[in-house]
Motif scaffolding. Structure first.
Motif, mmCIF file in Angstrom:
data_model
loop_
_atom_site.group_PDB
_atom_site.id
_atom_site.type_symbol
_atom_site.label_atom_id
_atom_site.label_comp_id
_atom_site.label_asym_id
_atom_site.label_seq_id
_atom_site.Cartn_x
_atom_site.Cartn_y
_atom_site.Cartn_z
ATOM 1 N N ASN A 125 -88.994 -84.829 -19.944
ATOM 2 C CA ASN A 125 -88.613 -85.723 -21.050
ATOM 3 C C ASN A 125 -87.301 -85.296 -21.716
ATOM 4 O O ASN A 125 -86.823 -85.945 -22.632
ATOM 5 N N ILE A 126 -86.755 -84.178 -21.277
ATOM 6 C CA ILE A 126 -85.453 -83.743 -21.820
ATOM 7 C C ILE A 126 -84.394 -83.947 -20.739
ATOM 8 O O ILE A 126 -84.557 -83.486 -19.596
ATOM 9 N N LYS A 127 -83.339 -84.633 -21.122
ATOM 10 C CA LYS A 127 -82.272 -84.886 -20.150
ATOM 11 C C LYS A 127 -81.277 -83.711 -20.193
ATOM 12 O O LYS A 127 -80.660 -83.452 -21.225
ATOM 13 N N LEU A 128 -81.182 -83.016 -19.061
ATOM 14 C CA LEU A 128 -80.227 -81.913 -18.973
ATOM 15 C C LEU A 128 -78.961 -82.420 -18.306
ATOM 16 O O LEU A 128 -78.985 -82.852 -17.144
ATOM 17 N N SER A 129 -77.868 -82.446 -19.019
ATOM 18 C CA SER A 129 -76.609 -82.928 -18.431
ATOM 19 C C SER A 129 -75.553 -81.840 -18.533
ATOM 20 O O SER A 129 -75.710 -80.858 -19.270
ATOM 21 N N ILE A 130 -74.492 -82.055 -17.757
ATOM 22 C CA ILE A 130 -73.443 -81.029 -17.729
ATOM 23 C C ILE A 130 -72.103 -81.628 -18.125
ATOM 24 O O ILE A 130 -71.873 -82.828 -17.964
ATOM 25 N N ASP A 131 -71.272 -80.774 -18.627
ATOM 26 C CA ASP A 131 -69.929 -81.198 -19.024
ATOM 27 C C ASP A 131 -68.983 -80.081 -18.568
ATOM 28 O O ASP A 131 -68.684 -79.174 -19.334
ATOM 29 N N PHE A 132 -68.589 -80.166 -17.287
ATOM 30 C CA PHE A 132 -67.844 -79.057 -16.694
ATOM 31 C C PHE A 132 -66.380 -79.394 -16.506
ATOM 32 O O PHE A 132 -66.029 -80.515 -16.155
ATOM 33 N N GLN A 133 -65.587 -78.411 -16.678
ATOM 34 C CA GLN A 133 -64.182 -78.501 -16.279
ATOM 35 C C GLN A 133 -64.113 -77.885 -14.876
ATOM 36 O O GLN A 133 -64.672 -76.826 -14.636
ATOM 37 N N ARG A 134 -63.480 -78.609 -13.942
ATOM 38 C CA ARG A 134 -63.424 -78.094 -12.565
ATOM 39 C C ARG A 134 -62.467 -76.896 -12.488
ATOM 40 O O ARG A 134 -61.273 -77.054 -12.692
ATOM 41 N N ALA A 135 -63.017 -75.760 -12.247
ATOM 42 C CA ALA A 135 -62.191 -74.551 -12.076
ATOM 43 C C ALA A 135 -63.095 -73.425 -11.610
ATOM 44 O O ALA A 135 -64.329 -73.530 -11.694
ATOM 45 N N ASP A 136 -62.476 -72.349 -11.061
ATOM 46 C CA ASP A 136 -63.266 -71.212 -10.583
ATOM 47 C C ASP A 136 -63.754 -70.331 -11.728
ATOM 48 O O ASP A 136 -64.829 -69.772 -11.681
ATOM 49 N N PHE A 137 -62.932 -70.185 -12.736
ATOM 50 C CA PHE A 137 -63.228 -69.274 -13.852
ATOM 51 C C PHE A 137 -63.595 -67.870 -13.341
ATOM 52 O O PHE A 137 -64.748 -67.444 -13.443
ATOM 53 N N PRO A 138 -62.647 -67.165 -12.753
ATOM 54 C CA PRO A 138 -62.996 -65.834 -12.227
ATOM 55 C C PRO A 138 -63.413 -64.866 -13.356
ATOM 56 O O PRO A 138 -62.717 -64.742 -14.350
ATOM 57 N N CYS A 139 -64.561 -64.258 -13.163
ATOM 58 C CA CYS A 139 -65.113 -63.361 -14.193
ATOM 59 C C CYS A 139 -65.514 -62.045 -13.557
ATOM 60 O O CYS A 139 -65.613 -61.952 -12.332
ATOM 61 N N GLN A 140 -65.816 -61.084 -14.393
ATOM 62 C CA GLN A 140 -66.409 -59.841 -13.915
ATOM 63 C C GLN A 140 -67.560 -59.498 -14.839
ATOM 64 O O GLN A 140 -67.404 -59.493 -16.063
ATOM 65 N N GLY A 141 -68.717 -59.256 -14.238
ATOM 66 C CA GLY A 141 -69.849 -58.926 -15.093
ATOM 67 C C GLY A 141 -71.123 -58.843 -14.295
ATOM 68 O O GLY A 141 -71.103 -58.824 -13.068
ATOM 69 N N ASP A 142 -72.221 -58.803 -15.030
ATOM 70 C CA ASP A 142 -73.533 -58.702 -14.402
ATOM 71 C C ASP A 142 -74.146 -60.100 -14.398
ATOM 72 O O ASP A 142 -74.586 -60.605 -15.438
ATOM 73 N N VAL A 143 -74.149 -60.738 -13.253
ATOM 74 C CA VAL A 143 -74.595 -62.129 -13.203
ATOM 75 C C VAL A 143 -76.051 -62.273 -13.611
ATOM 76 O O VAL A 143 -76.429 -63.261 -14.242
ATOM 77 N N GLU A 144 -76.858 -61.275 -13.241
ATOM 78 C CA GLU A 144 -78.288 -61.400 -13.574
ATOM 79 C C GLU A 144 -78.491 -61.425 -15.094
ATOM 80 O O GLU A 144 -79.254 -62.224 -15.616
ATOM 81 N N SER A 145 -77.774 -60.531 -15.770
ATOM 82 C CA SER A 145 -77.974 -60.503 -17.219
ATOM 83 C C SER A 145 -77.406 -61.750 -17.877
ATOM 84 O O SER A 145 -77.951 -62.253 -18.861
ATOM 85 N N LEU A 146 -76.315 -62.287 -17.311
ATOM 86 C CA LEU A 146 -75.767 -63.531 -17.874
ATOM 87 C C LEU A 146 -76.745 -64.686 -17.653
ATOM 88 O O LEU A 146 -76.948 -65.531 -18.529
#
Lengths: 646, 199
Positions: free
Chosen positions: A370-391
């Motif tokens: 019953n909840i609509k999950l939508s996205i609003d993305f800018q197309r890009a790679d956004f290179p990051c460094q971090g712990d993906v699991e914790s994010l």
């Protein structure tokens, strides 16, 4: 003659001496005090009868009088006893003596007047005693009053609520904490009402009776009970009721000390909840470990099977799909392990754009229909460094909070946004976080149209154990803020009655630097030997076949001790070791320590089917080593081996 | 010259008093076995109207006084005025007692009376010796009195007033010695002093 009679009848002692200190008059009062008759003394020298009068301090002044000088006065303190007249109790008479000049024709005499001061001294002594006892009593009362005032002030300002009541419950005193607890701070509280009837709620008849009996028996009752407020609401309190006993041993009053334990109970519940989560995490960690070992074997065999059916395209496609499903299962297991893991940031470079897209797919499972999950993305790679699991865990917790807020709304929705951060476009956040203006950031937003958070609560939402939900642990956003900060990010929240937006900013890598993590495809090496150590036969065999398919020679050991033995025998020919962490007889790190004593430079890839955070500390101190999670993806495994052997 | 207004007469009286105080100093020191120093300050003649003001400048509202009256060739009274706040301290020092309170009891009254008696006896004996006057004395009197009452009940129009410093160990107490003379007696004393000066 007449004068002599007068002197004889005086109540004071009178004595007259001539120039030679000879006594020429000794009145009756002196006879009485001295026990000497006048007949015995007349003609004798006074300083022979009382030899101390020969001392200069007497003689000098008596002589002065005899030479027609001013009178002399002998006081009690400076001249204790001019005449030593003993009293019945053995003490000496207190006296005041005046010596005056007395002219008799041409002769100058000295007249001694002795006044008995004994009674005066006694009277004054008694008066002083009485005065001193009054002073002591006044001091004692003042001390008691000060003590009482101090006690009243202390009780009045104590954090616990105090009530003093008669034994029938009639309230005689309450402190400020009681007024605050029961909602009477700004209202006129009436003394005299019954504590039993007006404030105690849940004591049933038998308990009520028991409490009263305990108090009447001069004992203290302690327990937890609900207390009524002025507005009728209640709170749980820890209550102690103790009797006050008067000097006759009779219970006249009782003192109630009550502490509001609502918060404490909430914490206790939250603690129990977090304990449950801890146990659940341990259970899940164990199950995930077993699943990973099974998946390792399965994926390895799928990889090998796929290589063997290259001339059977349909079978290859089907095997590829099975491999995809297995990878999905591995992903789910990884999620479970993320939940179960403790806390260790495993930083690596990754494209945030792809990560968030993958995250949406995953998050869809947690969002009700019953909840609509939508996205609003800018197309890009956004290179990051971090712990993906914790994010992932942080974003999942935020999504879960959004779901809880929006679930009961009409046309409820959650929007997940990802954009590059434009410092110029939003000066409010840049002003609040100056770091945002100094670097490049990706801006993730999770927006819901739920009930919003009150202004009183919004500053507490990141506090551990703070929750407005009935069954919430209060850890979700606390974990989120911790994880975002561990990844050098920033998190904040804004809310209104129209909904809530959680903002997450993550620092982006420099584009040129980020290019480094787009790997070239691994090249196949040959003539290299890998020692494979694992107690799980399925994992070991599958992995061995996989390595052989990649062109490596393999040797196998079924536990740490075997591995040490094999290294002793074939150490010079072994180029790399893949070492399971948990094995019978000797664990991976113990085996590695022994091997490194002989071959300090041999590369070791530690493999774990547990979450890496559990194993990472144990392997941290080994140089030329890394830690890989099972199941291995063949490409990743080859990539890592290549990195060591190149 | 009928009044004692000249500096040299005051100076002569001051010298006589100093001799008397030496005598008193010796008696007191021997009696309490402590070194005591008595020093006479300047002597002045004041009108009774200024007595209250003069004493109020030095002392609180109440004072302790020891007095001795005399008659004969000259008649009048001598007073030692003790500041009440230090009277007890002085007594305790002289008698080496422990101070518990400041209240004057029969012991302390007796002691201060005796001390006053020794001081006054010393002074008056020196005056008698120096001037050759013949005097007879009344008994001593001790009283605690307000400065106001003392000023009102003094019948004499003029009086001699001098400061006396009593030093016992580290304690130093300032008391006043006052001589109130009947009018004729003051003239007589003035004459006797002037005579003694020229002789």
């Amino acid at each position: 003659m007449m004068y002599t009679d007068v002197l004889q009848s005086l109540s004071d002692g009178v004595c007259i001496i001539d120039q030679n200190y000879r006594i020429i008059f000794w009145n009756k009062q002196l006879e009485k005090w001295s026990k000497y008759g006048a007949d015995d003394l007349l003609g004798k020298r006074l300083d022979d009868v009382y030899p101390h009068l020969k001392e200069m301090k007497y003689k000098l002044r008596i002589d002065q009088v005899l030479q027609q000088g001013p009178p002399a006065f002998f006081s009690m303190l400076l001249h204790h006893h001019v005449f030593s007249f003993p009293l019945r109790d053995g003490s000496m008479q207190a006296q005041r003596v005046t010596v005056s000049p007395l002219r008799n024709g041409d002769e100058m005499l000295a007249l001694f007047t002795v006044v008995d001061m004994t009674r005066s001294v006694l009277r004054e002594s008694k008066y002083k005693e009485v005065l001193a006892s009054y002073e002591r009593e006044i001091e004692r009362r003042k001390h008691l009053e000060r003590q009482n005032e101090m006690l009243v002030r202390a009780v009045d300002r104590a954090a616990e609520a105090f009530v003093i009541m008669r034994i029938n419950g009639e309230i005689e005193y309450v402190n400020k904490a009681f007024l605050a607890q029961t909602g009477w701070v700004n209202a006129a509280f009436k003394l005299g009402e019954s504590y039993w009837d007006k404030y105690l709620l849940s004591l049933d008849d038998s308990l009520n009776l028991m409490v009263r009996q305990v108090v009447l028996a001069a004992e203290t009752w302690q327990g937890r009970t609900e207390i009524k407020r002025k507005d009728g609401s209640t709170f749980m309190a820890s209550v102690s009721i103790a009797p006050i006993i008067n000097e006759h041993g009779k219970v006249t009053h009782a003192v109630v000390v009550q502490e509001d334990i609502s918060e404490q109970l909430k914490f206790e519940m939250q603690y129990r909840q977090s304990q449950k989560q801890e146990a659940l995490a341990t259970l899940i960690g164990g199950i995930a470990h077993d699943f990973n070992n099974l998946l390792s074997g399965m994926l390895g065999h799928l990889y090998l099977a796929n290589r063997e059916v290259k001339d059977m395209p349909k079978t290859s496609v089907r095997l590829g799909k099975i491999q995809g499903v297995a990878n999905d299962i591995a992903g789910i297991v990884q999620q479970l392990m993320t939940f179960a893991r403790k806390d260790e940031v495993k930083r690596r470079k990754f494209p945030l754009g792809s990560f968030v897209k993958e995250f949406v797919r995953f998050a869809e499972h947690t969002v009700p229909d019953n909840i609509k999950l939508s996205i609003d993305f800018q197309r890009a790679d956004f290179p990051c460094q971090g712990d993906v699991e914790s994010l992932q865990e942080a974003l999942l917790n935020i999504i879960q909070n959004a779901v809880d807020a929006a679930v009961d709304e009409h046309e409820s929705k959650i929007i997940l946004g990802l954009h590059s951060w434009d410092t110029e476009g939003d000066s409010i956040w840049s002003a609040k976080y100056p770091a945002l203006a100094e670097g490049k950031f990706a801006h993730i937003t999770i927006e819901d149209n739920g009930v919003g958070i009150s202004s009183d609560d919004i500053h507490k939402v990141f506090d551990p154990f703070f929750t407005t939900k009935t069954l919430g642990s209060g850890l979700g956003l606390a974990v989120a803020i911790g994880n975002v900060k561990n990844n050098h990010g920033i998190i904040d929240i804004e809310s209104s009655t129209d909904g809530t937006i959680v903002h997450v900013w993550l620092p982006l890598l420099d584009v040129h630097a980020s290019a480094k993590f787009h790997h070239d495809m691994p090249t196949v090496l040959s003539d290299k030997t890998v020692l494979l150590v694992d107690d799980d036969v399925l994992v070991r065999m599958t992995c061995a076949e996989m390595l052989q398919a990649l062109g490596y020679e393999t040797l196998q050991a079924e536990d740490g001790q075997y591995a040490v033995d094999m290294m002793q025998e074939h150490g010079d020919t072994i180029d790399l070791i893949i070492m399971d962490m948990v094995m019978p007889r000797m664990v991976g790190t113990a085996a590695a320590s022994q091997i490194r004593q002989v071959y300090p430079d041999v590369p070791i890839i530690f493999a774990t089917a547990y979450d890496q955070s559990i194993s990472i500390k144990a392997t941290k101190n080994f140089a030329h080593s890394m830690l890989m999670s099972k199941p291995f993806h063949p490409d990743t495994l080859q990539e890592n081996i290549e990195a060591f052997l190149h | 010259m009928t009044e004692m207004t000249q500096t040299n007469q005051f100076s002569r009286l001051h010298s006589i008093c100093q001799v008397g105080l030496k005598q008193a100093e010796s008696v007191l020191s021997g009696m309490v076995t402590q070194a005591i120093t008595l020093t006479a300050g300047d002597i002045s003649l004041i009108e009774v109207e200024r007595l209250q003001e003069t004493l109020s400048n030095r002392y609180a509202e109440n004072i302790s006084q020891v007095s001795m009256s005399f008659e004969g060739d000259v008649a009048g009274s001598l007073f030692v005025l003790f500041p009440p706040e230090t009277t007890t301290v002085l007594i305790n020092t002289l008698t080496k007692s422990v101070m518990r309170n400041y209240e004057m009891d029969v012991f302390r009254i007796g002691t201060i009376t005796e001390v006053g008696n020794i001081l006054l006896s010393g002074v008056i004996a020196a005056v008698v010796t120096a001037t050759g006057v013949s005097l007879s004395y009344s008994t001593l009197d001790y009283d605690e009195i307000s400065i106001l009452v003392l000023s009102k009940q003094t019948r004499e129009q003029r009086m001699l007033l001098g400061e006396l410093m009593i030093q016992v160990e580290s304690l130093e107490v300032s008391v006043m010695v006052m001589g109130a003379f009947e009018s004729e007696s003051l003239v007589q004393l003035n004459k006797l002093l002037a005579k003694g000066e020229t002789s």
